[in-house]
Design an enzyme around this catalytic site. Sequence first.
Site, mmCIF file in Angstrom:
data_model
loop_
_atom_site.group_PDB
_atom_site.id
_atom_site.type_symbol
_atom_site.label_atom_id
_atom_site.label_comp_id
_atom_site.label_asym_id
_atom_site.label_seq_id
_atom_site.Cartn_x
_atom_site.Cartn_y
_atom_site.Cartn_z
ATOM 1 N N ASP A 1 -12.275 -1.616 2.118
ATOM 2 C CA ASP A 1 -10.883 -1.396 2.500
ATOM 3 C C ASP A 1 -10.517 -2.413 3.585
ATOM 4 O O ASP A 1 -11.400 -2.964 4.263
ATOM 5 C CB ASP A 1 -10.731 0.034 3.022
ATOM 6 N N THR B 1 -7.543 -2.364 -1.347
ATOM 7 C CA THR B 1 -6.559 -2.112 -0.310
ATOM 8 C C THR B 1 -5.283 -1.491 -0.852
ATOM 9 O O THR B 1 -4.957 -1.643 -2.040
ATOM 10 C CB THR B 1 -6.231 -3.435 0.423
ATOM 11 N N GLY B 2 -4.579 -0.808 0.027
ATOM 12 C CA GLY B 2 -3.248 -0.338 -0.313
ATOM 13 C C GLY B 2 -2.207 -1.440 -0.207
ATOM 14 O O GLY B 2 -1.087 -1.286 -0.674
ATOM 15 N N ASN C 1 -6.814 7.410 0.747
ATOM 16 C CA ASN C 1 -6.779 6.593 -0.460
ATOM 17 C C ASN C 1 -8.106 5.900 -0.747
ATOM 18 O O ASN C 1 -8.265 5.258 -1.790
ATOM 19 C CB ASN C 1 -5.648 5.563 -0.390
#
Length: 271
Positions: free
Chosen positions: A9, A43-44, A216
Amino acid sequence: MTFRLIALDVDGTLLNDEHELTPRVRDAVRAAAAGGAEIVLCTGRGSNSALPVLDSLGLEGTLVTHNGACIVESKSRKALRESVIEANAIGKYLAYCRESGVHFDMNTAFDLYVESMTDEIAGMYERLLVKPILWEQSRGVPEGLLKVSIFAEKEALDRMENEWASWEHELQTVRSGDYFFDVQHKEATKGAALAHLASQRGVRPEEVLAIGNYYNDIGMIRFAGLGVAMANSPDPVKEAADETTVSNNEDGVAVVLEEKVIRPANGGAVR
């Protein structure tokens, strides 16, 4: 165990709270890559926001962006896999944001669209290396919509999350940070995207190491043979993980890679 695929992340994990990539973390990631592991940023962030982070590591390869809604090849800047939202499924979420005065953006594989922007919002996008495109509401939603991201104070998002809990959802809603909430395709998760990549490469789950810090990230942490949560993670993320490391402000990613990847490959030494 040799880890062939390492999923990382970005915000709250790879980067510290100042959105910085520290030398120790950068060197550890590069050393793991030099040892033969494939580094995949999961990643978001959107693709254009994530690619500069990969560049700062001095690496090329594949990224999972938009919380798993997109898989991108960095060298060609090409989207390899996309989970597109149907336009008629997103309407009630956008209507809520407009009526509540909550900021949102609409994301395709490489572009981010906003209907309005304040100085505070502009500063947030600048920190994330994003250049928003102004979009007229009358145009509907952009073609190839992958994710709607909502940005607001924590209390406003907490309230919204509670209100949405009673809704019937055609789409997935996921908290991606204290100030961020995302809406996307139900099948788009970091865990599903990571499983797809691993399968394509013939990598078994036990050969995957995943490190993350927020809700997430739970899917990829559970999928990986070794899933690690940062010390700055909420408790449910820590509970989903096999192990917990120190925080992103204490070079937690480097600590894990040095212990689990670099030292074993170098006979116990970090070089």
